[in-house]
Write an enzyme that holds these catalytic residues in place. Sequence first.
Site, mmCIF file in Angstrom:
data_model
loop_
_atom_site.group_PDB
_atom_site.id
_atom_site.type_symbol
_atom_site.label_atom_id
_atom_site.label_comp_id
_atom_site.label_asym_id
_atom_site.label_seq_id
_atom_site.Cartn_x
_atom_site.Cartn_y
_atom_site.Cartn_z
ATOM 1 N N ASP A 121 10.187 -0.364 3.328
ATOM 2 C CA ASP A 121 9.807 1.011 3.016
ATOM 3 C C ASP A 121 8.419 1.250 3.600
ATOM 4 O O ASP A 121 7.451 0.600 3.187
ATOM 5 C CB ASP A 121 9.794 1.233 1.499
ATOM 6 C CG ASP A 121 9.372 2.653 1.129
ATOM 7 O OD1 ASP A 121 9.895 3.595 1.749
ATOM 8 O OD2 ASP A 121 8.522 2.806 0.237
ATOM 9 N N GLU A 154 14.859 3.014 6.388
ATOM 10 C CA GLU A 154 15.252 4.339 5.914
ATOM 11 C C GLU A 154 15.028 5.354 7.033
ATOM 12 O O GLU A 154 13.972 5.365 7.665
ATOM 13 C CB GLU A 154 14.427 4.728 4.691
ATOM 14 C CG GLU A 154 14.813 6.066 4.085
ATOM 15 C CD GLU A 154 13.981 6.406 2.857
ATOM 16 O OE1 GLU A 154 14.372 7.310 2.102
ATOM 17 O OE2 GLU A 154 12.932 5.753 2.661
ATOM 18 N N ASP A 159 6.868 1.649 -4.543
ATOM 19 C CA ASP A 159 7.216 1.290 -3.175
ATOM 20 C C ASP A 159 8.119 0.055 -3.114
ATOM 21 O O ASP A 159 9.055 -0.011 -2.317
ATOM 22 C CB ASP A 159 5.945 1.061 -2.356
ATOM 23 C CG ASP A 159 5.112 2.327 -2.255
ATOM 24 O OD1 ASP A 159 5.701 3.419 -2.169
ATOM 25 O OD2 ASP A 159 3.867 2.228 -2.264
#
Length: 373
Positions: free
Chosen positions: A187, A271, A353
């Site tokens: 991430d 992502e 996160d």
Amino acid sequence: MLKAYKYRMYPTKEQEEKFFQHFGACRFIYNWALEQKIKSYEQDGKSISRFDLNKGITILKRDGEHEWLKDVNSQSLQGATLNLDNAFTRFFREKRSFPKFKSKKNPVQAYNVPQNYKVDFENNKIYLPKIGNVKTILHRHYGDGDLKTATVSRTSTGKYYISILVDNGLETPKKSEFSENDTVGIDVGIKDFAITSNGNKIDNPKHLRNSMKRLKVLSKRLSRKQKGSKNRKKARQKIAKIHEKISNQRHDFQHKVSTKLISENQAVVLETLNVSGMLKNHNLAQHISDASWSSFVTKLEYKAEWYGKTILRIGQFEPSTKICNVCGYHNKNITLADRKWQCHDCGTSHDRDVNAAVNIKKFALNTQNLIGI
């Protein structure tokens, strides 16, 4: 498998003038070819082919007004039409922006040399058509591969480089099998550059922010210089050097991180982000640009191809931050300011996160039917 090798060049003043001549000629042909394509479509509803444009270059050379094109490598001129053809291909297939006319005011200039150049590792020289032998620091050898197109470029700080595309004759490695244990979810963020699903946080070096104070001082000095003066040119060069340093620092950092992640894992999960949309937030635009996530993802992708690793992606609308990775509870009330939160169902305390990175990995493996292996 194709790989590019980049070397620093040190041309003489005469060779610099010839480089500028090549830059200008290839830019002229690109703009001329783009104009011909636009006119052809407007008048006849058809697009003129690259081969017809190359024939037109020969006609231009015979014209007394454009005889100076004869002093430029003819294959480099044809390379400009090839670049335009590729730009239109990206426009139609990848929905990129329509090709634009090139400006001589662009601080970065480049042209292609498709063939007939020679690399001399013993004497640290590269022979270029119409240019001659140029002193080059050949710091690494590319092996016995076939030489493809070379690209000569000049940076905004006046440095010259040549990037040589080499086909080493090796096939792209087959993708290695991966499981839950050798897959990592990533991430990306602003406070921390990247957070992995195993809990590691990679600090964001914030190179631009660290140099911002100096940039503001130099920008103020530049604004006070008279337009067209030599002092204004010197002030602009000082700013360009700082931006070049920032770019080098950023690329060095991203290369080290991407190489480490690819070498330690069989699969990397990312992502999908709408970076262009996120840049419209003026409060975060500078921080997002400084992080340069797109550049980092590009490095991960081509290094994964080199070493036979896998890149997995999840959709940009997946609620990776708001879902508890333990029980699956969906916390709809979490905001950007909430860095930690506690699940109302199972009571697990989450780092925002790290939880997102774990969910990114789970979503991708669930799609691959690999959960529980």
